[in-house]
Design a protein around this motif. Structure first.
Motif, PDB file in Angstrom:
ATOM      1  N   GLU A   5       0.836  -1.206   0.000  1.00  0.00           N
ATOM      2  CA  GLU A   5       0.000   0.000   0.000  1.00  0.00           C
ATOM      3  C   GLU A   5       0.873   1.260   0.000  1.00  0.00           C
ATOM      4  OE1 GLU A   5      -3.627   2.145   2.475  1.00  0.00           O
ATOM      5  OE2 GLU A   5      -2.785   0.261   3.221  1.00  0.00           O
ATOM      6  N   TRP A   6       1.968   1.229   0.761  1.00  0.00           N
ATOM      7  CA  TRP A   6       2.886   2.368   0.787  1.00  0.00           C
ATOM      8  C   TRP A   6       3.444   2.642  -0.613  1.00  0.00           C
ATOM      9  CZ3 TRP A   6       4.460   6.594   3.044  1.00  0.00           C
ATOM     10  CH2 TRP A   6       5.670   7.154   2.664  1.00  0.00           C
ATOM     11  N   GLN A   7       3.859   1.606  -1.312  1.00  0.00           N
ATOM     12  CA  GLN A   7       4.411   1.780  -2.649  1.00  0.00           C
ATOM     13  C   GLN A   7       3.368   2.330  -3.616  1.00  0.00           C
ATOM     14  OE1 GLN A   7       6.104  -2.091  -3.477  1.00  0.00           O
ATOM     15  NE2 GLN A   7       8.140  -1.419  -2.800  1.00  0.00           N
ATOM     16  N   GLN A   8       2.130   1.922  -3.479  1.00  0.00           N
ATOM     17  CA  GLN A   8       1.081   2.423  -4.353  1.00  0.00           C
ATOM     18  C   GLN A   8       0.759   3.889  -4.061  1.00  0.00           C
ATOM     19  OE1 GLN A   8      -2.172  -0.274  -3.794  1.00  0.00           O
ATOM     20  NE2 GLN A   8      -1.294  -1.860  -5.110  1.00  0.00           N
ATOM     21  N   ARG A   9       0.888   4.290  -2.810  1.00  0.00           N
ATOM     22  CA  ARG A   9       0.519   5.650  -2.417  1.00  0.00           C
ATOM     23  C   ARG A   9       1.737   6.544  -2.187  1.00  0.00           C
ATOM     24  NH1 ARG A   9      -3.500   5.720   2.378  1.00  0.00           N
ATOM     25  NH2 ARG A   9      -3.565   7.876   1.703  1.00  0.00           N
ATOM     26  N   ALA A  10       2.922   6.116  -2.585  1.00  0.00           N
ATOM     27  CA  ALA A  10       4.158   6.842  -2.295  1.00  0.00           C
ATOM     28  C   ALA A  10       4.119   8.267  -2.824  1.00  0.00           C
ATOM     29  CB  ALA A  10       5.355   6.090  -2.863  1.00  0.00           C
ATOM     30  N   ARG A  11       3.656   8.451  -4.044  1.00  0.00           N
ATOM     31  CA  ARG A  11       3.599   9.813  -4.613  1.00  0.00           C
ATOM     32  C   ARG A  11       2.634  10.693  -3.833  1.00  0.00           C
ATOM     33  NH1 ARG A  11       3.444  10.836 -10.700  1.00  0.00           N
ATOM     34  NH2 ARG A  11       4.991  12.359 -10.139  1.00  0.00           N
TER      35      ARG A  11
END
Length: 87
Positions: A5-11
């Motif tokens: 989830e962090w990688q998907q929402r990083a931006r």
């Protein structure tokens, strides 16, 4: 929040603008720069339509080359810098 989830929402979660410690600009600075660009574009348009050599030639009823010669002081060189009565 897990890693995927962090990688998907990083931006979305990344710090931006003033939140970055190395930032030298503020939000107001950026808005001022963008406003200056709009003003610059407006002035460029005015110069192109009202103050270009072609526009001056049309305004005074002469050929563009005549305006160029005046500006280069190839003609009318006997006149010193004075305020134009047409300005």
């Amino acid at each position: 929040m897990n890693r995927d989830e962090w990688q998907q929402r990083a931006r979305e979660l990344a710090q931006r603008g003033e939140a970055l410690p190395q930032s030298k600009l503020t939000d107001d600075d950026v808005l001022a720069i963008r406003a200056a660009q709009k003003e610059r574009d407006t002035q460029r348009q005015r110069i192109a339509t009202e103050l270009s050599n072609a526009a001056l030639a049309h305004r005074f009823g002469v050929h563009v080359r005549t305006v160029e010669k005046v500006l280069q002081r190839d003609s009318w060189s006997h006149l010193l810098r004075k305020e134009s009565p047409h300005a």
